[in-house]
Design a protein around this motif. Sequence first.
Motif, PDB file in Angstrom:
ATOM      1  N   SER A  70      21.874 -18.801   5.428  1.00 40.87           N
ATOM      2  CA  SER A  70      21.946 -20.070   4.702  1.00 40.87           C
ATOM      3  C   SER A  70      21.523 -21.247   5.562  1.00 40.87           C
ATOM      4  CB  SER A  70      23.370 -20.294   4.160  1.00 40.87           C
ATOM      5  OG  SER A  70      24.284 -20.481   5.228  1.00 40.87           O
ATOM      6  N   ASN A  71      21.707 -21.140   6.872  1.00 46.64           N
ATOM      7  CA  ASN A  71      21.325 -22.239   7.761  1.00 46.64           C
ATOM      8  C   ASN A  71      19.825 -22.307   7.989  1.00 46.64           C
ATOM      9  OD1 ASN A  71      23.745 -23.569   8.328  1.00 46.64           O
ATOM     10  ND2 ASN A  71      24.343 -22.058   9.854  1.00 46.64           N
ATOM     11  N   PHE A  72      19.128 -21.165   7.895  1.00 49.11           N
ATOM     12  CA  PHE A  72      17.722 -21.145   8.255  1.00 49.11           C
ATOM     13  C   PHE A  72      16.775 -20.736   7.131  1.00 49.11           C
ATOM     14  CE2 PHE A  72      20.054 -20.454  12.253  1.00 49.11           C
ATOM     15  CZ  PHE A  72      19.545 -21.504  12.999  1.00 49.11           C
ATOM     16  N   VAL A  73      17.269 -20.106   6.071  1.00 43.93           N
ATOM     17  CA  VAL A  73      16.366 -19.585   5.045  1.00 43.93           C
ATOM     18  C   VAL A  73      16.686 -20.164   3.665  1.00 43.93           C
ATOM     19  CG1 VAL A  73      15.383 -17.511   4.000  1.00 43.93           C
ATOM     20  CG2 VAL A  73      16.121 -17.461   6.385  1.00 43.93           C
ATOM     21  N   VAL A  74      17.755 -19.719   3.055  1.00 47.12           N
ATOM     22  CA  VAL A  74      18.147 -20.182   1.718  1.00 47.12           C
ATOM     23  C   VAL A  74      19.635 -20.509   1.722  1.00 47.12           C
ATOM     24  CG1 VAL A  74      18.386 -19.565  -0.714  1.00 47.12           C
ATOM     25  CG2 VAL A  74      16.353 -18.855   0.537  1.00 47.12           C
ATOM     26  N   GLN A  75      19.972 -21.709   1.262  1.00 44.51           N
ATOM     27  CA  GLN A  75      21.372 -22.125   1.229  1.00 44.51           C
ATOM     28  C   GLN A  75      21.819 -22.419  -0.198  1.00 44.51           C
ATOM     29  OE1 GLN A  75      22.375 -25.517   3.652  1.00 44.51           O
ATOM     30  NE2 GLN A  75      24.349 -25.817   2.664  1.00 44.51           N
ATOM     31  N   PRO A  76      22.952 -21.852  -0.631  1.00 41.37           N
ATOM     32  CA  PRO A  76      23.504 -22.235  -1.929  1.00 41.37           C
ATOM     33  C   PRO A  76      24.022 -23.676  -1.854  1.00 41.37           C
ATOM     34  CG  PRO A  76      24.461 -20.173  -1.132  1.00 41.37           C
ATOM     35  CD  PRO A  76      23.748 -20.799   0.017  1.00 41.37           C
ATOM     36  N   PHE A  77      23.792 -24.424  -2.908  1.00 41.01           N
ATOM     37  CA  PHE A  77      24.204 -25.824  -2.957  1.00 41.01           C
ATOM     38  C   PHE A  77      24.929 -26.045  -4.276  1.00 41.01           C
ATOM     39  CE2 PHE A  77      23.593 -30.320  -3.821  1.00 41.01           C
ATOM     40  CZ  PHE A  77      23.760 -30.935  -2.588  1.00 41.01           C
ATOM     41  N   LEU A  78      26.180 -26.433  -4.221  1.00 41.51           N
ATOM     42  CA  LEU A  78      26.995 -26.637  -5.426  1.00 41.51           C
ATOM     43  C   LEU A  78      26.747 -28.031  -5.984  1.00 41.51           C
ATOM     44  CD1 LEU A  78      29.271 -25.697  -7.341  1.00 41.51           C
ATOM     45  CD2 LEU A  78      30.905 -26.606  -5.678  1.00 41.51           C
ATOM     46  N   ILE A  79      26.351 -28.103  -7.253  1.00 39.20           N
ATOM     47  CA  ILE A  79      26.080 -29.384  -7.896  1.00 39.20           C
ATOM     48  C   ILE A  79      27.402 -30.034  -8.302  1.00 39.20           C
ATOM     49  CG2 ILE A  79      24.962 -30.546  -9.834  1.00 39.20           C
ATOM     50  CD1 ILE A  79      23.030 -29.388  -7.764  1.00 39.20           C
ATOM     51  N   PRO A  80      27.726 -31.229  -7.749  1.00 40.48           N
ATOM     52  CA  PRO A  80      29.042 -31.827  -8.003  1.00 40.48           C
ATOM     53  C   PRO A  80      29.061 -32.917  -9.074  1.00 40.48           C
ATOM     54  CG  PRO A  80      28.053 -32.868  -6.102  1.00 40.48           C
ATOM     55  CD  PRO A  80      27.030 -31.883  -6.631  1.00 40.48           C
ATOM     56  N   SER A  81      27.882 -33.352  -9.556  1.00 40.38           N
ATOM     57  CA  SER A  81      27.865 -34.503 -10.476  1.00 40.38           C
ATOM     58  C   SER A  81      26.830 -34.307 -11.573  1.00 40.38           C
ATOM     59  CB  SER A  81      27.565 -35.795  -9.703  1.00 40.38           C
ATOM     60  OG  SER A  81      26.194 -35.841  -9.335  1.00 40.38           O
ATOM     61  N   ARG A  82      26.756 -35.286 -12.487  1.00 39.23           N
ATOM     62  CA  ARG A  82      25.841 -35.203 -13.625  1.00 39.23           C
ATOM     63  C   ARG A  82      24.499 -35.888 -13.357  1.00 39.23           C
ATOM     64  NH1 ARG A  82      28.425 -37.699 -18.706  1.00 39.23           N
ATOM     65  NH2 ARG A  82      26.623 -36.640 -19.642  1.00 39.23           N
ATOM     66  N   SER A  83      24.257 -36.311 -12.139  1.00 36.27           N
ATOM     67  CA  SER A  83      23.087 -37.147 -11.849  1.00 36.27           C
ATOM     68  C   SER A  83      21.747 -36.442 -12.068  1.00 36.27           C
ATOM     69  CB  SER A  83      23.153 -37.675 -10.414  1.00 36.27           C
ATOM     70  OG  SER A  83      22.988 -36.616  -9.487  1.00 36.27           O
ATOM     71  N   MET A  84      21.751 -35.103 -12.105  1.00 40.07           N
ATOM     72  CA  MET A  84      20.492 -34.380 -12.269  1.00 40.07           C
ATOM     73  C   MET A  84      20.407 -33.631 -13.598  1.00 40.07           C
ATOM     74  SD  MET A  84      18.415 -35.043  -9.861  1.00 40.07           S
ATOM     75  CE  MET A  84      17.206 -33.750 -10.135  1.00 40.07           C
ATOM     76  N   GLU A  85      21.288 -33.940 -14.542  1.00 41.39           N
ATOM     77  CA  GLU A  85      21.180 -33.327 -15.870  1.00 41.39           C
ATOM     78  C   GLU A  85      19.884 -33.789 -16.544  1.00 41.39           C
ATOM     79  OE1 GLU A  85      25.826 -32.934 -17.318  1.00 41.39           O
ATOM     80  OE2 GLU A  85      24.781 -34.845 -17.595  1.00 41.39           O
ATOM     81  N   PRO A  86      19.266 -32.942 -17.364  1.00 40.60           N
ATOM     82  CA  PRO A  86      19.660 -31.585 -17.735  1.00 40.60           C
ATOM     83  C   PRO A  86      19.153 -30.495 -16.777  1.00 40.60           C
ATOM     84  CG  PRO A  86      17.746 -32.219 -18.997  1.00 40.60           C
ATOM     85  CD  PRO A  86      18.092 -33.405 -18.140  1.00 40.60           C
ATOM     86  N   THR A  87      18.424 -30.892 -15.739  1.00 40.57           N
ATOM     87  CA  THR A  87      17.877 -29.891 -14.812  1.00 40.57           C
ATOM     88  C   THR A  87      18.987 -29.097 -14.149  1.00 40.57           C
ATOM     89  OG1 THR A  87      15.993 -31.341 -14.395  1.00 40.57           O
ATOM     90  CG2 THR A  87      16.351 -29.530 -12.844  1.00 40.57           C
ATOM     91  N   PHE A  88      20.004 -29.813 -13.615  1.00 37.73           N
ATOM     92  CA  PHE A  88      21.166 -29.183 -12.999  1.00 37.73           C
ATOM     93  C   PHE A  88      22.423 -29.685 -13.694  1.00 37.73           C
ATOM     94  CE2 PHE A  88      18.474 -29.493  -8.953  1.00 37.73           C
ATOM     95  CZ  PHE A  88      17.883 -28.262  -9.191  1.00 37.73           C
ATOM     96  N   ALA A  89      23.348 -28.765 -13.950  1.00 37.87           N
ATOM     97  CA  ALA A  89      24.635 -29.118 -14.552  1.00 37.87           C
ATOM     98  C   ALA A  89      25.728 -29.046 -13.495  1.00 37.87           C
ATOM     99  CB  ALA A  89      24.958 -28.173 -15.707  1.00 37.87           C
ATOM    100  N   VAL A  90      26.822 -29.734 -13.741  1.00 34.37           N
ATOM    101  CA  VAL A  90      27.955 -29.688 -12.823  1.00 34.37           C
ATOM    102  C   VAL A  90      28.423 -28.240 -12.671  1.00 34.37           C
ATOM    103  CG1 VAL A  90      30.333 -30.428 -12.420  1.00 34.37           C
ATOM    104  CG2 VAL A  90      28.679 -32.016 -13.400  1.00 34.37           C
TER     105      VAL A  90
END
Length: 257
Positions: A70-90
């Motif tokens: 996760s530090n060097f290749v792919v990291q999971p990122f938890l979406i905490p807010s509505r700022s990127m809806e509808p692309t990303f949901a909380v």
Amino acid sequence: MDTEAPHTQRGHSSSGTGEERPRSAFSRARGAGADGETQEAGAAGSGRQLTWRRAGLLGVVCTVFLLLFSNFVVQPFLIPSRSMEPTFAVGDRVLVNKLAYRFGEQPRRGDLVVFDGTGSFVPESAGRGPVGGLVHGAASALGLAEPSDTDFVKRVVGVGGDDVVCCDAGGRVAVNGVPLAEPYLYPGDAPSTVPFRIVVPLGTLWVMGDHRSQSRDSRDHLGEPGGGMVPVEKVIGRADWIGWPLARSGGTGGRHG
């Protein structure tokens, strides 16, 4: 003459020594059985301890591997807010590609980037203590906790040298005089209710959320040091996929979606 007396005395004397008396066959068998059961119990206990040690070691190795990955290749990122809806949901777990800009490629318009907003979106601060920061960082790296308060995910609208204006005669954001088609905007949202015109300095990005009415982005930091621009060197990676929930998994709909 009592010739037996000495023998009798020797017999009593010998019985009083510390020598072990002969045991019956039943007694010997019972003792052997008890010893065998003790040995079997000891072996079982040792086996259980060995199994737990192996499981613990395997868990540590897997955790270290996931942290390094996760530090060097792919990291999971938890979406905490509505700022990127509808692309990303909380609650979405977004997979951030940390190799996207590692070999000379630069962020482009339309990219969904995760970046460290320290010095641009948030002031420099002490933050968490060293232990708390380490624990939270590990949990965040595995997608088990909300990201750091200084990490953000936004869409790149302008790159170095771009002239970004809102709004044109049609109420749209325009870059270098060309209106943007923004199908990713939250339904009913205007491209921006805050008028602005900026030229993005080289080496920086102008970023905005897809849910414009719910997003604190570059527009909100126009009058601050840095003018809302995000240095390219602060970009952590590109959010290319949604990993969880499964019903929403797949490409993110960005430039490489």
